[in-house]
Design an enzyme around this catalytic site. Sequence first.
Site, PDB file in Angstrom:
ATOM      1  N   ALA A  18     -23.686  -3.839 -14.045  1.00 15.39           N
ATOM      2  CA  ALA A  18     -24.918  -3.384 -13.400  1.00 15.39           C
ATOM      3  C   ALA A  18     -24.632  -2.109 -12.629  1.00 15.39           C
ATOM      4  O   ALA A  18     -23.506  -1.852 -12.216  1.00 15.39           O
ATOM      5  CB  ALA A  18     -25.436  -4.468 -12.455  1.00 15.39           C
ATOM      6  N   CYS A  19     -25.657  -1.303 -12.421  1.00 14.71           N
ATOM      7  CA  CYS A  19     -25.483  -0.073 -11.663  1.00 14.71           C
ATOM      8  C   CYS A  19     -25.145  -0.397 -10.216  1.00 14.71           C
ATOM      9  O   CYS A  19     -25.673  -1.369  -9.685  1.00 14.71           O
ATOM     10  CB  CYS A  19     -26.763   0.764 -11.716  1.00 14.71           C
ATOM     11  SG  CYS A  19     -26.904   1.601 -13.296  1.00 14.71           S
TER      12      CYS A  19
END
Lengths: 80, 381
Positions: A18-19
Amino acid sequence: MTDIDIEPTDTVDARGAACPGPLMDLIGRVRSASPGDVILLLSDADQSLTDVSEWVDETDNELLAVDETGDDYRFYVEVA
Amino acid sequence: MTDRIAILGGGTGGAVLANGLAERLGAEIDAGDVEVTLINDGPDHVYKPVWLYIPFGQREPADGRRPLRDLVDSRVDLAVDRVTEIDTDAKELALRDAPDALDYDYLVVATGSTLADDEIPGLAAGGHDYYSESGALALRDELLSMTEGHLVLSVVGTPHMCPAAPLEFVFMADDWFRERGLRDDVEITYTYPIQRVHGNPHIAEWAAPIMDERDINVETFFNAESVDPDAKTITSMEGTDLDYDLLVTIPPHRGVDVVEEAGLGDRGWVDVDKHTLEAEAAEDVYALGDAATTGVPKAGSVAHYQAGVLSQRLASEIRGRPATATYDGKTLCFVETGMDAASFVEFDYENPPSPAPPSEKLHWSKLAYNESYWLTARGLL
């Protein structure tokens, strides 16, 4: 099919992260790279499309190409 | 035949899991059908969230340290030793002090995070941190004597332990200097590697206006490249130089080498299925807490909840039943916003955080939990 013909020096596979994981993985690899190296970042996070280009703009590195045609995004970054 | 479970690391995840297994599998352990061994490279369990308060003179290292033997169920074998090799094919662990390898049927890696200051030139000599006992003590000496100048807090690398702690530190420092009438003489700057002040956009959106209101300078897209301890400057990969009088950093983190050498993942983090916590590269190997690459924060609450999942899964495996418990990404954090106010966030893989309005009640809730943490470590809370 993509017509990008760039041979990367190194590949960072950040798919599934995930970012800002993909960008941080890229930055980590740039730290240890040599000038002229081309790093291929694989990411499946949409946010990477803005994260990566915005970060590269802040540096002397260059975003050579982005391939959005496959299942994942592929960013080619040349290290300054 | 005895099922042998080895837990590598006696931090929050390892201790809670060991106690959870002792509780669930007590009868099998008593009958000699199951053995649980907890291996830790020191005799003490360390509760790291205490370190945030040490630089401000509010806690001592001893407040976050207790003997593992006092915390872990007596049915758990405690080995104070260091694993030097993990052989996931032979299912055995080489130990530094024991002459014979330790065989296992199930291995849980709970080796946590380590600091890697050496990855940034000048960082160890020029920076201070509160991510270690020694770092927090040295920082306390500097902070208590600081009456003016530029305090820079730089998040050098992510992922790092407790993602909220850098925000907490600058919020607390701002309040602490303000209460002492020194804030006008102390400039505070916060740097972060990406384009916002926190990795999680919801938390970043909440924190940025508070930093603005409180006159905390922000430098985003700041990835520290080097520190010059003599000139007292920190330079970023993006070409920004910052002068500092006191540099507080969140150093780069790594897992432990033995994990990488075993082929379980890069930089000492174990690649796992984020729901089952099973290692991707080996059978009957699991990881939890900081050591596991799940994408959620490296935080005590994560290790705590994951330990609950793993104790259920392992108990099911051993009893020959389908393991149904899964980790949903649950994370819970109190976030100090000053010396007497805090916020609170709770989120999981599906639901983003929504920070609660800061209050004194939440601050005291955080301190109260820190005291009652020892019940968590014992597997009671």
